[in-house]
Write a protein that holds these residues in place. Structure first.
Motif, PDB file in Angstrom:
ATOM      1  N   PRO A 148      17.545 -41.694  26.236  1.00 49.92           N
ATOM      2  CA  PRO A 148      18.686 -40.968  25.684  1.00 49.92           C
ATOM      3  C   PRO A 148      19.717 -40.520  26.743  1.00 49.92           C
ATOM      4  O   PRO A 148      19.380 -40.173  27.869  1.00 49.92           O
ATOM      5  CB  PRO A 148      18.025 -39.733  25.080  1.00 49.92           C
ATOM      6  CG  PRO A 148      16.851 -39.469  25.991  1.00 49.92           C
ATOM      7  CD  PRO A 148      16.463 -40.779  26.646  1.00 49.92           C
ATOM      8  N   TYR A 149      20.971 -40.532  26.307  1.00 49.61           N
ATOM      9  CA  TYR A 149      22.073 -40.072  27.143  1.00 49.61           C
ATOM     10  C   TYR A 149      22.970 -39.156  26.317  1.00 49.61           C
ATOM     11  O   TYR A 149      23.057 -39.293  25.089  1.00 49.61           O
ATOM     12  CB  TYR A 149      22.882 -41.259  27.661  1.00 49.61           C
ATOM     13  CG  TYR A 149      22.098 -42.171  28.559  1.00 49.61           C
ATOM     14  CD1 TYR A 149      22.053 -41.962  29.932  1.00 49.61           C
ATOM     15  CD2 TYR A 149      21.379 -43.252  28.033  1.00 49.61           C
ATOM     16  CE1 TYR A 149      21.313 -42.805  30.762  1.00 49.61           C
ATOM     17  CE2 TYR A 149      20.645 -44.094  28.847  1.00 49.61           C
ATOM     18  CZ  TYR A 149      20.611 -43.860  30.209  1.00 49.61           C
ATOM     19  OH  TYR A 149      19.870 -44.681  31.028  1.00 49.61           O
ATOM     20  N   VAL A 150      23.653 -38.242  26.999  1.00 54.29           N
ATOM     21  CA  VAL A 150      24.511 -37.288  26.301  1.00 54.29           C
ATOM     22  C   VAL A 150      25.854 -37.167  27.018  1.00 54.29           C
ATOM     23  O   VAL A 150      25.963 -37.426  28.219  1.00 54.29           O
ATOM     24  CB  VAL A 150      23.853 -35.894  26.210  1.00 54.29           C
ATOM     25  CG1 VAL A 150      22.606 -35.936  25.339  1.00 54.29           C
ATOM     26  CG2 VAL A 150      23.523 -35.348  27.598  1.00 54.29           C
ATOM     27  N   VAL A 156      28.616 -36.334  22.140  1.00 56.48           N
ATOM     28  CA  VAL A 156      28.093 -37.672  21.860  1.00 56.48           C
ATOM     29  C   VAL A 156      26.668 -37.792  22.393  1.00 56.48           C
ATOM     30  O   VAL A 156      26.356 -37.312  23.479  1.00 56.48           O
ATOM     31  CB  VAL A 156      28.974 -38.759  22.517  1.00 56.48           C
ATOM     32  CG1 VAL A 156      28.407 -40.155  22.235  1.00 56.48           C
ATOM     33  CG2 VAL A 156      30.403 -38.663  22.004  1.00 56.48           C
ATOM     34  N   ARG A 157      25.815 -38.418  21.613  1.00 55.71           N
ATOM     35  CA  ARG A 157      24.445 -38.710  22.025  1.00 55.71           C
ATOM     36  C   ARG A 157      24.190 -40.194  21.804  1.00 55.71           C
ATOM     37  O   ARG A 157      24.362 -40.705  20.696  1.00 55.71           O
ATOM     38  CB  ARG A 157      23.444 -37.870  21.223  1.00 55.71           C
ATOM     39  CG  ARG A 157      21.980 -38.088  21.610  1.00 55.71           C
ATOM     40  CD  ARG A 157      21.081 -37.106  20.860  1.00 55.71           C
ATOM     41  NE  ARG A 157      19.684 -37.345  21.135  1.00 55.71           N
ATOM     42  CZ  ARG A 157      19.022 -36.929  22.199  1.00 55.71           C
ATOM     43  NH1 ARG A 157      19.667 -36.250  23.130  1.00 55.71           N
ATOM     44  NH2 ARG A 157      17.740 -37.177  22.363  1.00 55.71           N
ATOM     45  N   ILE A 158      23.798 -40.875  22.864  1.00 56.08           N
ATOM     46  CA  ILE A 158      23.552 -42.314  22.826  1.00 56.08           C
ATOM     47  C   ILE A 158      22.082 -42.554  23.151  1.00 56.08           C
ATOM     48  O   ILE A 158      21.582 -42.069  24.167  1.00 56.08           O
ATOM     49  CB  ILE A 158      24.433 -43.052  23.853  1.00 56.08           C
ATOM     50  CG1 ILE A 158      25.915 -42.793  23.569  1.00 56.08           C
ATOM     51  CG2 ILE A 158      24.140 -44.544  23.843  1.00 56.08           C
ATOM     52  CD1 ILE A 158      26.826 -43.140  24.723  1.00 56.08           C
ATOM     53  N   GLU A 192      21.623 -46.253  19.000  1.00 54.92           N
ATOM     54  CA  GLU A 192      22.154 -45.258  18.075  1.00 54.92           C
ATOM     55  C   GLU A 192      23.204 -44.417  18.792  1.00 54.92           C
ATOM     56  O   GLU A 192      23.015 -44.017  19.947  1.00 54.92           O
ATOM     57  CB  GLU A 192      21.044 -44.347  17.535  1.00 54.92           C
ATOM     58  CG  GLU A 192      20.019 -45.077  16.685  1.00 54.92           C
ATOM     59  CD  GLU A 192      19.040 -44.133  16.011  1.00 54.92           C
ATOM     60  OE1 GLU A 192      19.182 -42.894  16.170  1.00 54.92           O
ATOM     61  OE2 GLU A 192      18.124 -44.623  15.322  1.00 54.92           O
ATOM     62  N   VAL A 193      24.295 -44.158  18.098  1.00 53.78           N
ATOM     63  CA  VAL A 193      25.375 -43.336  18.648  1.00 53.78           C
ATOM     64  C   VAL A 193      25.667 -42.234  17.644  1.00 53.78           C
ATOM     65  O   VAL A 193      26.070 -42.504  16.511  1.00 53.78           O
ATOM     66  CB  VAL A 193      26.652 -44.178  18.892  1.00 53.78           C
ATOM     67  CG1 VAL A 193      27.735 -43.313  19.544  1.00 53.78           C
ATOM     68  CG2 VAL A 193      26.340 -45.399  19.750  1.00 53.78           C
ATOM     69  N   LYS A 194      25.448 -40.984  18.064  1.00 50.97           N
ATOM     70  CA  LYS A 194      25.727 -39.833  17.213  1.00 50.97           C
ATOM     71  C   LYS A 194      26.839 -39.015  17.848  1.00 50.97           C
ATOM     72  O   LYS A 194      26.875 -38.842  19.070  1.00 50.97           O
ATOM     73  CB  LYS A 194      24.472 -38.964  17.034  1.00 50.97           C
ATOM     74  CG  LYS A 194      23.301 -39.674  16.371  1.00 50.97           C
ATOM     75  CD  LYS A 194      22.127 -38.703  16.202  1.00 50.97           C
ATOM     76  CE  LYS A 194      20.935 -39.380  15.540  1.00 50.97           C
ATOM     77  NZ  LYS A 194      20.240 -40.319  16.429  1.00 50.97           N
ATOM     78  N   ILE A 203      33.995 -44.079  26.415  1.00 49.92           N
ATOM     79  CA  ILE A 203      32.647 -44.421  25.951  1.00 49.92           C
ATOM     80  C   ILE A 203      32.723 -45.553  24.932  1.00 49.92           C
ATOM     81  O   ILE A 203      31.902 -46.478  24.946  1.00 49.92           O
ATOM     82  CB  ILE A 203      31.942 -43.188  25.354  1.00 49.92           C
ATOM     83  CG1 ILE A 203      31.657 -42.162  26.454  1.00 49.92           C
ATOM     84  CG2 ILE A 203      30.642 -43.597  24.655  1.00 49.92           C
ATOM     85  CD1 ILE A 203      30.939 -40.932  25.985  1.00 49.92           C
ATOM     86  N   ARG A 204      33.696 -45.509  24.066  1.00 46.94           N
ATOM     87  CA  ARG A 204      33.876 -46.578  23.083  1.00 46.94           C
ATOM     88  C   ARG A 204      34.076 -47.924  23.784  1.00 46.94           C
ATOM     89  O   ARG A 204      33.516 -48.947  23.375  1.00 46.94           O
ATOM     90  CB  ARG A 204      35.076 -46.262  22.183  1.00 46.94           C
ATOM     91  CG  ARG A 204      35.249 -47.225  21.031  1.00 46.94           C
ATOM     92  CD  ARG A 204      36.455 -46.846  20.190  1.00 46.94           C
ATOM     93  NE  ARG A 204      36.221 -45.606  19.486  1.00 46.94           N
ATOM     94  CZ  ARG A 204      35.615 -45.508  18.308  1.00 46.94           C
ATOM     95  NH1 ARG A 204      35.152 -46.611  17.722  1.00 46.94           N
ATOM     96  NH2 ARG A 204      35.452 -44.345  17.721  1.00 46.94           N
TER      97      ARG A 204
END
Length: 235
Positions: A148-150, A156-158, A192-194, A203-204
């Motif tokens: 996980p990354y933030v 954003v959480r990836i 997953e991208v939240k 980031i996009r």
């Protein structure tokens, strides 16, 4: 109940895409504070469904507004146990959760909802009622490794979810020797991208979201389908 609804995007990516995207994100986002020394942690969830397999069929049928129930632990340890309700409303998702003791979790896994009858927590009262009235019961174990990354910008959480596996013959999520088998091609990773309101443009660009194939990618459905395909269950 004051829920925070967020956007959620899911994609299947292969190992090559994973390494490219991960490298692009390296200097743009931070690792989640809960990761181990290898930058990952494991997640094991025990999903519940009712006598009619409502959660499964609503997902397969494309019902827009729906919910799922699960018990979740981390790194196959029982120090932190949560009962969770994941809610989808229109294009948004939210999660309600309550902590459980190991003793209560064991009773719920055995179908003994009476342990919740006197609870003062609305979510646990709801669970008690679902188990009593609609015969909500444990259905399948979903097990995977998360990287996980933030990013504070946009909240954003990836996450890269790898090695999706499911348990056979058992719903005992605390079994250290539980035999789990791969539920999808080992080359596939679920990205997953939240996020709250927006994804920062940098980031996009790093994710190249427009070039990815958006999927529903429900781990619960994937694992239930695996069990059915391999004749472990009917629904």
């Amino acid at each position: 109940m004051n829920l925070k609804y967020r956007n959620e995007l899911k994609y299947f990516i292969n190992q090559h895409q994973y390494h490219i995207i991960r490298q692009r994100l390296k200097n743009l986002v931070q690792q989640d504070e809960h990761v181990g020394s290898n930058g990952e942690y494991s997640i094991r969830s025990l999903y519940f469904d009712d006598i009619n397999n409502k959660a499964l069929h609503e997902k397969l049928g494309g019902v827009r507004d729906r919910s799922k129930y699960r018990i979740r632990i981390y790194n196959k340890d029982d120090k932190i146990i949560h009962f969770e309700k994941k809610i989808k409303f229109r294009d948004y998702i939210a999660k309600d959760k309550e902590p459980l003791t190991r003793e209560v979790a064991d009773e719920l896994i055995a179908g003994n909802y009476e342990v919740l009858c006197d609870s003062d927590k609305p979510l646990l009262k709801e669970l008690c009622n679902e188990m009593k009235v609609n015969l909500l019961r444990p259905r399948v174990i979903v097990d995977y490794v998360r990287e996980p990354y933030v990013c504070a910008n946009g909240n954003v959480r990836i996450t890269f979810d790898k090695e999706l596996r499911t348990g056979l013959h058992s719903v005992n999520m605390f079994d250290k020797n539980l035999h789990c088998v791969s539920a999808i091609d080992n080359n596939l990773i679920i990205l997953e991208v939240k996020y709250d309101e927006y994804i920062p443009e940098y980031i996009r660009i790093a994710l190249q979201i427009e070039g990815l194939n958006k999927q529903s990618a429900s781990k619960y459905v994937i694992c239930r389908k695996y069990l059915k395909t391999n004749s472990w269950e009917d629904y």
